[in-house]
Design an enzyme around this catalytic site. Structure first.
Site, mmCIF file in Angstrom:
data_model
loop_
_atom_site.group_PDB
_atom_site.id
_atom_site.type_symbol
_atom_site.label_atom_id
_atom_site.label_comp_id
_atom_site.label_asym_id
_atom_site.label_seq_id
_atom_site.Cartn_x
_atom_site.Cartn_y
_atom_site.Cartn_z
ATOM 1 N N ASN A 10 0.870 -1.179 0.000
ATOM 2 C CA ASN A 10 0.000 0.000 0.000
ATOM 3 C C ASN A 10 0.906 1.228 0.000
ATOM 4 O O ASN A 10 1.538 1.526 1.008
ATOM 5 C CB ASN A 10 -0.894 -0.046 1.246
ATOM 6 C CG ASN A 10 -1.721 1.218 1.397
ATOM 7 O OD1 ASN A 10 -1.771 2.062 0.495
ATOM 8 N ND2 ASN A 10 -2.369 1.362 2.546
ATOM 9 N N LYS A 12 0.096 4.249 -0.144
ATOM 10 C CA LYS A 12 -0.522 5.415 0.515
ATOM 11 C C LYS A 12 -0.340 6.668 -0.360
ATOM 12 O O LYS A 12 -0.426 6.567 -1.571
ATOM 13 C CB LYS A 12 0.035 5.584 1.933
ATOM 14 C CG LYS A 12 -0.115 4.288 2.751
ATOM 15 C CD LYS A 12 0.112 4.443 4.232
ATOM 16 C CE LYS A 12 -0.071 3.094 4.908
ATOM 17 N NZ LYS A 12 -0.025 3.168 6.361
ATOM 18 N N HIS A 96 -9.454 1.115 5.074
ATOM 19 C CA HIS A 96 -8.160 1.285 5.744
ATOM 20 C C HIS A 96 -8.349 2.177 6.974
ATOM 21 O O HIS A 96 -9.167 3.107 6.960
ATOM 22 C CB HIS A 96 -7.139 1.904 4.778
ATOM 23 C CG HIS A 96 -5.749 1.829 5.323
ATOM 24 N ND1 HIS A 96 -5.270 2.728 6.239
ATOM 25 C CD2 HIS A 96 -4.757 0.941 5.107
ATOM 26 C CE1 HIS A 96 -4.033 2.393 6.563
ATOM 27 N NE2 HIS A 96 -3.687 1.310 5.891
ATOM 28 N N GLU A 98 -6.733 4.547 8.043
ATOM 29 C CA GLU A 98 -6.540 5.982 7.771
ATOM 30 C C GLU A 98 -7.816 6.583 7.181
ATOM 31 O O GLU A 98 -8.141 7.747 7.429
ATOM 32 C CB GLU A 98 -5.314 6.174 6.862
ATOM 33 C CG GLU A 98 -4.027 5.949 7.659
ATOM 34 C CD GLU A 98 -2.875 5.330 6.893
ATOM 35 O OE1 GLU A 98 -2.855 5.401 5.650
ATOM 36 O OE2 GLU A 98 -1.980 4.746 7.545
ATOM 37 N N GLU A 168 -5.214 -5.041 10.412
ATOM 38 C CA GLU A 168 -4.181 -4.028 10.650
ATOM 39 C C GLU A 168 -4.459 -3.335 11.990
ATOM 40 O O GLU A 168 -5.254 -2.382 12.035
ATOM 41 C CB GLU A 168 -4.197 -2.986 9.529
ATOM 42 C CG GLU A 168 -3.880 -3.562 8.163
ATOM 43 C CD GLU A 168 -3.286 -2.514 7.227
ATOM 44 O OE1 GLU A 168 -2.220 -2.792 6.664
ATOM 45 O OE2 GLU A 168 -3.855 -1.420 7.099
ATOM 46 N N GLY A 174 2.735 2.087 10.961
ATOM 47 C CA GLY A 174 3.690 3.181 10.874
ATOM 48 C C GLY A 174 4.373 3.495 12.188
ATOM 49 O O GLY A 174 5.002 4.540 12.333
ATOM 50 N N SER A 214 3.622 -2.339 10.297
ATOM 51 C CA SER A 214 5.073 -2.433 10.495
ATOM 52 C C SER A 214 5.650 -3.788 10.080
ATOM 53 O O SER A 214 6.522 -4.333 10.765
ATOM 54 C CB SER A 214 5.436 -2.092 11.939
ATOM 55 O OG SER A 214 5.056 -0.752 12.232
HETATM 56 P P1 13P Z 1 3.191 0.299 7.730
HETATM 57 O O1 13P Z 1 3.689 -0.985 7.088
HETATM 58 O O2 13P Z 1 3.920 1.513 7.269
HETATM 59 O O3 13P Z 1 3.093 0.158 9.212
HETATM 60 O O4 13P Z 1 1.676 0.501 7.194
HETATM 61 C C1 13P Z 1 0.803 -0.549 7.249
HETATM 62 C C2 13P Z 1 -0.407 -0.202 6.470
HETATM 63 O O5 13P Z 1 -1.163 0.669 6.861
HETATM 64 C C3 13P Z 1 -0.649 -0.899 5.204
HETATM 65 O O6 13P Z 1 -1.918 -0.657 4.714
#
Ligand code: 13P
Length: 251
Positions: A10, A12, A96, A98, A168, A174, A214
């Site tokens: 992803n 982002k 997601h 976010e 997740e 992150g 992560s």
């Molecule tokens: P990270 O791997 O940067 O922690 O992000 C995970 C994520 O949100 C994937 O959709």
């Protein structure tokens, strides 16, 4: 039955056309010998067609990071399933954390996206995850169950072949803080039991459940060794082809 693994990146809100193509081509090169697992890239919509072009005929799947439920119309700021497909995408990430936290997307809205995407033939990666506060309050299972039940409301058993679940935990995204393999396995097994309850055992046995939060070359092997972890949804580490390649090449 062992499910086919899926490693998804992803991206982002990262990359413009030039670096998106470079990254996609580099991933394609790294994947050229890998045939026993699926790889998916979810770039921003503005470069989705560039990425799809760059990985054409490689077997790498391309996904949107969200999807609207309608084919077209007055939905400012949205992208339809038909648009994703026309740009070379076959899938979409939906729900997601976010989107849920920053853009206040609700389970009901997410469910419309899931159903709409499926109705146009997209594969849907439905993300679920609890916050740290919810976990510490002992609410993780309740929150996840609600997200899955509401997210999949009205989805027919026949469409479940095109649904992937991504667990997740919000506290692991992150942050450099990954769920332990035991924590992740416990939740994945719970999610699989829930799908068996909502549909049937065979469907639950076939549904891929990814872990995200992560994921790194240093933790992918132990995560993938868990019986109910079928792949990973990778954020930061998917932006570097070499690092992402090491994740794809998990043992
Ligand atoms: P990270 O791997 O940067 O922690 O992000 C995970 C994520 O949100 C994937 O959709």
């Amino acid at each position: 039955m062992k499910r086919r693994s899926l490693i998804a990146g992803n991206w982002k809100m990262h990359t413009t056309a030039g670096d998106a193509r470079d990254l996609a081509l580099a991933v394609a090169t790294i994947c050229s010998d890998i045939k026993d697992r699926d790889v998916l890239l979810a770039p921003p919509f503005t470069v989705l067609a560039d990425v799809a072009d760059s990985v054409e005929n490689t077997g790498i799947l391309v996904a949107g990071q969200n999807v609207c439920w309608e084919e077209k119309g007055a939905f400012t700021g949205e992208i339809s399933p038909v648009m994703i497909k026309a740009a070379g995408g076959a899938a979409a990430i939906v729900g997601h954390s976010e989107r849920r936290q920053i853009f206040l997307e609700t389970d009901e809205l997410i469910n419309r996206r899931v159903s709409g995407g499926l109705s146009f033939g997209l594969t849907i990666i439905l993300c679920v995850g609890e916050t740290l506060e919810e976990r510490e309050d002992g609410e993780a299972f309740t929150v996840l169950e609600k997200q899955v039940r509401r997210g999949l409301a009205g989805v027919h058993a026949a469409d479940m072949a095109k649904v992937v679940i991504a667990y997740e935990p919000v506290w692991a995204i992150g942050t450099g803080r990954t769920a332990s393999k035991e924590q992740a396995q416990e939740i994945h097994a719970f999610l699989r039991r829930l799908i068996a309850e909502l549909y049937e055992k065979d469907i639950a046995a076939q549904t891929r459940i990814l872990y995200g939060g992560s994921v790194k070359p240093t933790n992918i092997d132990e995560l993938m060794a868990q019986p109910d972890i079928d792949g990973a949804l990778v954020g930061g580490a998917a932006l570097d082809a070499e690092i992402f390649g090491r994740i794809i090449a998990f043992k």
